[in-house]
Design a protein around this motif. Sequence first.
Motif, short mmCIF file in Angstrom:
data_model
loop_
_atom_site.label_atom_id
_atom_site.label_comp_id
_atom_site.label_asym_id
_atom_site.label_seq_id
_atom_site.Cartn_x
_atom_site.Cartn_y
_atom_site.Cartn_z
N ARG A 139 0.83 -1.21 0.00
CA ARG A 139 0.00 0.00 0.00
C ARG A 139 0.87 1.26 0.00
NH1 ARG A 139 -4.56 -0.59 4.52
NH2 ARG A 139 -2.74 -0.58 5.91
N ARG B 161 0.62 5.84 -1.13
CA ARG B 161 -0.22 6.96 -1.56
C ARG B 161 0.66 8.18 -1.86
NH1 ARG B 161 -5.94 8.59 0.15
NH2 ARG B 161 -6.12 10.77 -0.48
N ASP C 18 -4.07 0.29 -2.99
CA ASP C 18 -4.75 -0.20 -1.79
C ASP C 18 -4.50 -1.68 -1.51
OD1 ASP C 18 -6.31 -1.55 -3.65
OD2 ASP C 18 -8.09 -0.31 -3.36
N ALA D 211 -5.62 3.06 8.33
CA ALA D 211 -5.99 2.25 7.17
C ALA D 211 -6.72 3.07 6.12
CB ALA D 211 -6.85 1.07 7.61
N SER D 212 -7.47 4.09 6.57
CA SER D 212 -8.25 4.91 5.64
C SER D 212 -7.36 5.69 4.67
CB SER D 212 -9.12 5.90 6.42
OG SER D 212 -8.32 6.74 7.23
N GLN E 99 -7.24 3.87 1.34
CA GLN E 99 -8.52 3.52 0.74
C GLN E 99 -8.94 4.64 -0.20
OE1 GLN E 99 -11.06 2.99 4.16
NE2 GLN E 99 -10.05 1.10 4.80
N LYS F 66 -12.18 5.85 -2.91
CA LYS F 66 -13.50 5.68 -3.50
C LYS F 66 -13.70 6.77 -4.53
CE LYS F 66 -18.43 5.33 -2.38
NZ LYS F 66 -19.45 5.39 -1.29
#
Length: 225
Positions: free
Chosen positions: A80, A82, A96, A209-210, A213, A215
């Motif tokens: 993971r 970002r 993710d 953890a978010s 993630q 969406k």
Amino acid sequence: MSTPGFAIRRRRLLLASGFAMLGAGVRAQPTAIEQLDAFIRGTRSGRAAFVQTVTAPGREGSAPRTKTSSGVFAFERPARFRFDYKKPFEQIIVADGQTLWLYDVDLNQVTARPQAQTLASTPAAIVATASSVSALQNHFVLENGPEVEGLQWVLARPRQAEGALQSIRVGLREGRGGVDLVALEILDAFGQRSTLRFSDFERNPSLPASLFQFKPPPKADVLRP
């Protein structure tokens, strides 16, 4: 009374003992590849600010074109990471564990690709997803580079030369409690060079953890090439 020969032998013995004690106190400098292995094994998560400079070759004799962007970067092994690009344009790249997402805020467009098929031979594998140098060597040929700017450099070349990536250089420095990631230089097959400089590097922070993630926003175009 000692003889001259005995005195000479004694001096030689003392001299040899002194060199042996001196050698025992000298620690060999780790190679750049050893530093990279220490970074991978000792850094399960990380967070840093970055400045990225992309230099593209000039066309038809014109000067090279340079673009600069900046943002923040975070990762958590084994799968993971970002990138949040803040300037000059907002972009978000999130891996993710299953999907690699790229979100262009201005275009409200999302590109989604299967992560397993995308990352093995990329710079992200070296920095954020590899479990060891041995695992990296399945996809890259690694070489120790010369020390430059106080950094240890590892040169990585993809084993599959037909891809868009030509080479990667990783700049590392011994920090408090471990090895810090300082720089990443990427050269693609078209001669474009991308250099990332990391600052305020945090080793093994606790990350929510978010953070990893994603969406797709409402009404965003989602492309799955």
